[in-house]
Each structure stands twice: as C-alpha cells, then as structure tokens.
Design a protein around this motif. Structure first.
Motif, short mmCIF file in Angstrom:
data_model
loop_
_atom_site.label_atom_id
_atom_site.label_comp_id
_atom_site.label_asym_id
_atom_site.label_seq_id
_atom_site.Cartn_x
_atom_site.Cartn_y
_atom_site.Cartn_z
N LYS A 1 37.90 50.09 30.14
CA LYS A 1 38.08 49.34 31.21
C LYS A 1 37.14 48.06 31.50
O LYS A 1 37.55 47.32 32.61
N ASN B 1 32.06 43.79 35.30
CA ASN B 1 33.36 43.21 34.80
C ASN B 1 34.28 44.17 34.25
O ASN B 1 34.22 44.63 33.25
N LEU C 1 38.62 46.07 34.72
CA LEU C 1 40.12 46.12 35.16
C LEU C 1 40.17 46.89 36.25
O LEU C 1 39.73 48.41 36.11
N ASN C 2 40.86 46.65 37.44
CA ASN C 2 41.09 47.54 38.58
C ASN C 2 42.40 48.39 38.00
O ASN C 2 43.02 48.35 37.04
N GLU C 3 43.04 49.32 39.24
CA GLU C 3 44.17 50.06 39.01
C GLU C 3 45.44 49.12 38.92
O GLU C 3 46.45 49.66 38.15
N ASN C 4 45.32 47.63 39.23
CA ASN C 4 46.33 46.90 39.00
C ASN C 4 46.44 46.17 37.87
O ASN C 4 47.07 45.13 37.73
N ASN C 5 45.43 46.46 37.00
CA ASN C 5 45.08 45.82 35.41
C ASN C 5 44.55 44.38 35.95
O ASN C 5 44.63 43.43 34.98
N GLU C 6 43.83 44.11 37.10
CA GLU C 6 43.51 42.67 37.47
C GLU C 6 41.92 42.78 37.12
O GLU C 6 41.00 43.85 37.49
N THR C 7 41.34 41.64 36.93
CA THR C 7 39.99 41.52 36.57
C THR C 7 39.07 41.55 37.89
O THR C 7 39.36 40.76 38.74
N GLU C 8 38.14 42.48 37.97
CA GLU C 8 37.18 42.35 39.16
C GLU C 8 35.87 42.19 38.43
O GLU C 8 35.24 42.94 37.79
N ARG C 9 35.19 41.17 38.99
CA ARG C 9 33.66 40.75 38.16
C ARG C 9 32.86 40.95 39.65
O ARG C 9 33.08 39.61 40.40
#
Length: 351
Positions: free
Chosen positions: A246, A285, A287-295
């Motif tokens: 992830k 860095n 991927l969240n639950e929505n498959n979006e990158t969170e850094r």
C-alpha cells in the motif's frame, strides 16, 4: 520501594553514558560498586559506590545482586560466567558474545542457576526504531515486501580501540558492533529469517577489522530485508526504508539520547528528558481506501533508555517479562555468525 543493588564491571564510555546515569536516577537501583582498575573517575558523580580494582573483587560483595558486564566483547563470556557462578543476575552489553557457542553456554548456565541474563539492546528504545515499529504495526503499508535498515558513519581514520578494530581479535569490527543493533531490529520487526547472504570487509584495509557490511535477509513470505553499514558515508541516507503493497515509509535516524548523555545530560525518571525535535523526521506515502495517494511528513515520539532499566526493575520486583533475554538474543548471534560464514564462502547460508 525495593532497592536493587548493582555493580558495574567498567567505567569507560558505556558505564559513564549508558548505565551509571540511569541506575543513579532510577529510585529502585543503588550503585554499590564500580570496577576501575587504576583510576577513580567515578568518585565525583557516584561517591557512595565502592571502587573495586577487579571484577573478581567486586563479585565477592554479597549485597550486589545485579552485575552489568560492560567490558570489551572479548571479555563478556569470561566475566558473565564468573558473575553467574557467583549467583548474580546479569546484564551483558551488546554485542552479547563473540560467537553463538559462548552465548548459548551462558544462557544454559543462567537457567541452571535460576538467574536472569539480559542483553542491553538499548536501540529498541530509540525514537526512530519505535516510530518504524508503530508504522509497520499500524498496517498502513499493507503486506511488507522490502525493507532496509542502515547505520552509517563517517569515520575514515582508526579510533585506536584494539578490541573494536584489530582483525586478529574475534568479535571486533562493525558487524558485531553496529550489526548487533541492526540484526536485533530486523528480528524485532519481522522475526527470524530463513537464510541470508552477506558481504563483510574492511574499507580501511586488511590491517583493520570489518568496517562495512551488507546483509540480505530472506523470509519465507518473500520479504527481503537489507541491513547495511559503512564508515565512508558523509551524506546520510534514510536509516529505515519500508515498502509494502500500500505504500512506503522512510525514517531518519534521529534519536539523540547517546549524544545528549555524552554532552552531560542527566536522564529524569518518569519523564521525557531529551531535547524535542524541531523538524519532522519521516515520510509516509500510502494509498488510502479510495486508492488515492496520501503523502505526509511524520514526527517520531521520544525514546527513553530509562524504560530498559524500568523493565529490568519490574522483572526483579514483580516478575514482569525480562527485556531482551539472552535466550532471545542468541538468535541474533546466529545471524551474525552466519553472515561471517556467508561473506567468507560467498554463498547463501541457510538459517
């Protein structure tokens, strides 16, 4: 409060920095004796401690129940065995011993005598180590696939410490010195590996013990973990890099307890005593639950070596689990021995 009377086998850097200050400031311990073969450096800060001229002499003090073996690694087996036979519980500085055979014999002897043997793996109480452990345990990275732990320095000239740099002395070199920390951290994070491949040698030349190592640990779940150390690293790498399904986490080596203690800091029992970090020291860095990158940039919580001695005290008084017991650290010694064998033979070694 029950008072545990302790004795230090030496008053060099380890005694002055890692042990005596914590024993003094912890209300449950009293430093009864310190071995100084010719000097009396301990008198100023520890006037109530009796100065002994040999380990043998100190072990004759029946009141001492805990002995800290903080002498050069080449003497650990001899002094630890001597202390156990004298009926003392012991803490052995890392590296535990120079080889697996010595470590296993000491563990057996402690069991036979009904005494405890703990190895001083203080880096388990570093802020950076604890931060990485928290991130791994949080599950934010998913299944871990690859990781690296480094302990680099820029020390291109000899220190003059024969027990650490003389290649003729078993147990000398960075693999035993810094490798004892990295191997321990690897096992704490991911357990015992299946096999390994290692490169171990001296960048300063064959007149010196190894000052470079790279160990590749293979795990059954296909995880690959690399442990690395060099004394020719002027620009620091991230000390920890963990990569999962992830995302990734990078952590700097930011614990300053050792440097602060060397500079004269006094640890405080029951409180944070280190200087707060001014800047964030990690990068997460994922991927969240929505498959979006969170850094995000992260800030590690302070570590505290006092926690080690608190756990020792709680084990003695309340029977709580012993920190880094010898039986556990024997496994680390097996990895170090296997790394030396792998480097010598140029082969993957099964564990």
């Amino acid at each position: 409060m029950q008072l545990v009377k302790a004795g230090l086998c030496a008053f060099g850097m380890s005694g002055k920095v890692f042990h005596a200050p914590f024993l003094k400031e912890h209300p449950g311990f009293f430093i009864s004796g310190i071995v100084e073969r010719s000097k009396e450096d301990s008198k100023e800060k520890y006037p109530l401690a009796v100065i002994y001229r040999s380990v043998e002499e100190m072990l004759q003090n029946a009141e001492i129940e805990l002995v800290i073996i903080n002498t050069p690694v080449q003497t650990h087996y001899e002094y630890a065995k001597m202390a156990l036979e004298a009926g003392k519980n012991i803490i052995v500085e890392k590296p535990f011993t120079v080889n697996v055979e010595e470590a296993e014999e000491l563990v057996r002897l402690a069991d036979e005598k009904g005494l405890f043997l703990s190895v001083y793996q203080n880096r388990r109480f570093d802020r950076d180590f604890l931060q990485v452990k928290n991130i791994i345990n949080s599950g934010k990275l998913g299944t871990i696939k690859e990781a690296e732990i480094r302990f680099d320095r820029f020390r291109t000239t000899p220190s003059g410490k024969q027990h650490k740099e003389n290649p003729q002395q078993t147990g000398s070199g960075s693999l035993h010195d810094l490798g004892a920390h990295l191997v321990d951290q690897a096992v704490q994070y991911f357990g015992y590996p299946e096999k390994l491949f290692a490169d171990v040698f001296s960048m300063k030349g064959t007149a010196f013990a190894n000052d470079y190592f790279e160990i590749l640990l293979f795990y059954k779940n296909e995880l690959r973990l690399r442990l690395k150390s060099s004394v020719f690293t002027k620009e620091a790498h991230y000390a920890y890099a963990v990569h999962g399904e992830k995302g990734s986490f990078l952590q700097e080596r930011t614990d300053q307890q050792e440097n602060e203690l060397v500079a004269g800091a006094v640890p405080v029992f029951g409180e944070e005593w280190t200087v707060p970090l001014k800047e964030q020291d990690g990068i997460l860095n994922v991927l969240n639950e929505n498959n979006e990158t969170e850094r995000t940039f992260t800030l590690s919580e302070p570590g505290n070596y006092m926690d080690y001695y608190q756990q020792i005290y709680e084990h003695i008084v309340f029977g709580y689990p012993l920190p880094s017991p010898g039986s556990e650290v024997v496994q680390n010694m097996k990895i170090i021995d296997a790394a030396l064998k792998s480097a010598e033979e140029g082969k993957v070694v099964e564990l």
